[in-house]
Motif scaffolding. Sequence first.
Motif, PDB file in Angstrom:
ATOM      1  N   ASN A  55       0.852  -1.178   0.000  1.00 18.72           N
ATOM      2  CA  ASN A  55       0.000   0.000   0.000  1.00 18.72           C
ATOM      3  C   ASN A  55       0.895   1.239   0.000  1.00 18.72           C
ATOM      4  O   ASN A  55       2.123   1.126  -0.077  1.00 18.72           O
ATOM      5  CB  ASN A  55      -0.963  -0.013   1.199  1.00 18.72           C
ATOM      6  CG  ASN A  55      -0.238  -0.255   2.520  1.00 18.72           C
ATOM      7  OD1 ASN A  55       0.929   0.095   2.671  1.00 18.72           O
ATOM      8  ND2 ASN A  55      -0.930  -0.850   3.474  1.00 18.72           N
ATOM      9  N   TYR A 109      -3.119   9.584   2.879  1.00 17.96           N
ATOM     10  CA  TYR A 109      -3.071   8.279   2.213  1.00 17.96           C
ATOM     11  C   TYR A 109      -2.561   7.190   3.154  1.00 17.96           C
ATOM     12  O   TYR A 109      -2.976   6.029   3.045  1.00 17.96           O
ATOM     13  CB  TYR A 109      -2.227   8.376   0.942  1.00 17.96           C
ATOM     14  CG  TYR A 109      -2.951   9.117  -0.149  1.00 17.96           C
ATOM     15  CD1 TYR A 109      -3.751   8.435  -1.064  1.00 17.96           C
ATOM     16  CD2 TYR A 109      -2.897  10.505  -0.233  1.00 17.96           C
ATOM     17  CE1 TYR A 109      -4.457   9.115  -2.046  1.00 17.96           C
ATOM     18  CE2 TYR A 109      -3.600  11.198  -1.211  1.00 17.96           C
ATOM     19  CZ  TYR A 109      -4.379  10.497  -2.115  1.00 17.96           C
ATOM     20  OH  TYR A 109      -5.090  11.172  -3.072  1.00 17.96           O
ATOM     21  N   LEU A 112      -5.618   6.297   5.007  1.00 15.04           N
ATOM     22  CA  LEU A 112      -6.491   5.461   4.174  1.00 15.04           C
ATOM     23  C   LEU A 112      -6.044   4.002   4.209  1.00 15.04           C
ATOM     24  O   LEU A 112      -6.873   3.087   4.267  1.00 15.04           O
ATOM     25  CB  LEU A 112      -6.481   5.965   2.727  1.00 15.04           C
ATOM     26  CG  LEU A 112      -7.393   7.136   2.377  1.00 15.04           C
ATOM     27  CD1 LEU A 112      -7.185   7.547   0.919  1.00 15.04           C
ATOM     28  CD2 LEU A 112      -8.857   6.783   2.617  1.00 15.04           C
ATOM     29  N   ASP A 113      -4.737   3.789   4.170  1.00 17.48           N
ATOM     30  CA  ASP A 113      -4.206   2.423   4.241  1.00 17.48           C
ATOM     31  C   ASP A 113      -4.627   1.745   5.539  1.00 17.48           C
ATOM     32  O   ASP A 113      -5.079   0.596   5.544  1.00 17.48           O
ATOM     33  CB  ASP A 113      -2.677   2.440   4.155  1.00 17.48           C
ATOM     34  CG  ASP A 113      -2.171   2.845   2.775  1.00 17.48           C
ATOM     35  OD1 ASP A 113      -2.938   2.717   1.805  1.00 17.48           O
ATOM     36  OD2 ASP A 113      -1.018   3.291   2.684  1.00 17.48           O
ATOM     37  N   GLU A 116      -8.336   1.011   5.611  1.00 15.97           N
ATOM     38  CA  GLU A 116      -8.654  -0.140   4.768  1.00 15.97           C
ATOM     39  C   GLU A 116      -8.285  -1.446   5.458  1.00 15.97           C
ATOM     40  O   GLU A 116      -9.013  -2.446   5.366  1.00 15.97           O
ATOM     41  CB  GLU A 116      -7.916  -0.018   3.432  1.00 15.97           C
ATOM     42  CG  GLU A 116      -8.326  -1.059   2.401  1.00 15.97           C
ATOM     43  CD  GLU A 116      -7.633  -0.859   1.066  1.00 15.97           C
ATOM     44  OE1 GLU A 116      -8.122  -1.417   0.066  1.00 15.97           O
ATOM     45  OE2 GLU A 116      -6.606  -0.151   1.023  1.00 15.97           O
ATOM     46  N   ARG A 122     -12.178   1.906   1.075  1.00 16.12           N
ATOM     47  CA  ARG A 122     -11.182   2.947   0.803  1.00 16.12           C
ATOM     48  C   ARG A 122     -11.796   4.151   0.083  1.00 16.12           C
ATOM     49  O   ARG A 122     -11.494   5.297   0.416  1.00 16.12           O
ATOM     50  CB  ARG A 122     -10.033   2.359  -0.036  1.00 16.12           C
ATOM     51  CG  ARG A 122      -8.848   3.307  -0.194  1.00 16.12           C
ATOM     52  CD  ARG A 122      -7.727   2.663  -1.004  1.00 16.12           C
ATOM     53  NE  ARG A 122      -6.567   3.528  -1.059  1.00 16.12           N
ATOM     54  CZ  ARG A 122      -5.560   3.491  -0.203  1.00 16.12           C
ATOM     55  NH1 ARG A 122      -5.567   2.618   0.793  1.00 16.12           N
ATOM     56  NH2 ARG A 122      -4.534   4.323  -0.319  1.00 16.12           N
ATOM     57  N   THR A 123     -12.662   3.896  -0.880  1.00 16.07           N
ATOM     58  CA  THR A 123     -13.242   4.986  -1.667  1.00 16.07           C
ATOM     59  C   THR A 123     -14.114   5.896  -0.810  1.00 16.07           C
ATOM     60  O   THR A 123     -14.009   7.128  -0.878  1.00 16.07           O
ATOM     61  CB  THR A 123     -14.074   4.418  -2.832  1.00 16.07           C
ATOM     62  OG1 THR A 123     -13.238   3.583  -3.644  1.00 16.07           O
ATOM     63  CG2 THR A 123     -14.640   5.549  -3.683  1.00 16.07           C
ATOM     64  N   LYS A 126     -11.990   7.875   1.598  1.00 18.56           N
ATOM     65  CA  LYS A 126     -11.264   8.944   0.915  1.00 18.56           C
ATOM     66  C   LYS A 126     -12.160  10.164   0.729  1.00 18.56           C
ATOM     67  O   LYS A 126     -11.718  11.311   0.908  1.00 18.56           O
ATOM     68  CB  LYS A 126     -10.751   8.455  -0.442  1.00 18.56           C
ATOM     69  CG  LYS A 126      -9.871   9.472  -1.163  1.00 18.56           C
ATOM     70  CD  LYS A 126      -9.313   8.880  -2.451  1.00 18.56           C
ATOM     71  CE  LYS A 126      -8.417   9.885  -3.161  1.00 18.56           C
ATOM     72  NZ  LYS A 126      -7.848   9.332  -4.416  1.00 18.56           N
TER      73      LYS A 126
END
Length: 209
Positions: A55, A109, A112-113, A116, A122-123, A126
């Motif tokens: 990732n 980001y 986000l990792d 997830e 994730r979408t 975000k």
Amino acid sequence: MRNAAVLDILFYFVFPVMVWNYTKEPLGDYYAMLLSAVPGILYTLYRFIKFKRINVFGIFIISTLIVSTTVDLLSGSGINLLWNNVYFHVGLGGFFFITLLLNKPIVLYFSLDFAELQGYDRTSMKTRFYQKDVINIFRLITIGFGLRSFILAGLKVWLIKEYGVNAFDKGLLAENIISWGMTGLCFYGLIVINKRLQHPKKEASSKIS
């Protein structure tokens, strides 16, 4: 959290300083510095493998590890290694600010990792992270990481000028202190973000379950 903190201190400070102190006489400054990096490299690889997936955060960790190790190996002497570490931190700080200019704060980001990995989509996360009041905090945290690198670079310049190659262990100590201070600020920022996303996050978790 406590175990991670202890391991960080051991592998990024205690073991490297021990290796440095016990090997600089028989091996010389340069090779002692290279050898002292081994515990941190192995520990970083272990943490990377622990995620069990590629990732943004993993790519960042491995990339910085490869670059920093390559720079160390190509330095040729202890004093050059110290100066190259200064340049590395300047470059790293610049990288954080470039992600801000691109409106892609790297800390967002990373988060986000981690989201997830905890099972969130994730979408959708975000989209929430890019809400104005949330992304501004991610920007501040990213700025903090960039400033951390620049401050470390400046501090190491001063240490090199004052102590020469003997600045190595002092630089490690300063790096760990500043890093943990930044980690505390980052953790606080993430708490604020979590509070702002608390209600939407409950809805997201109910959909996932």
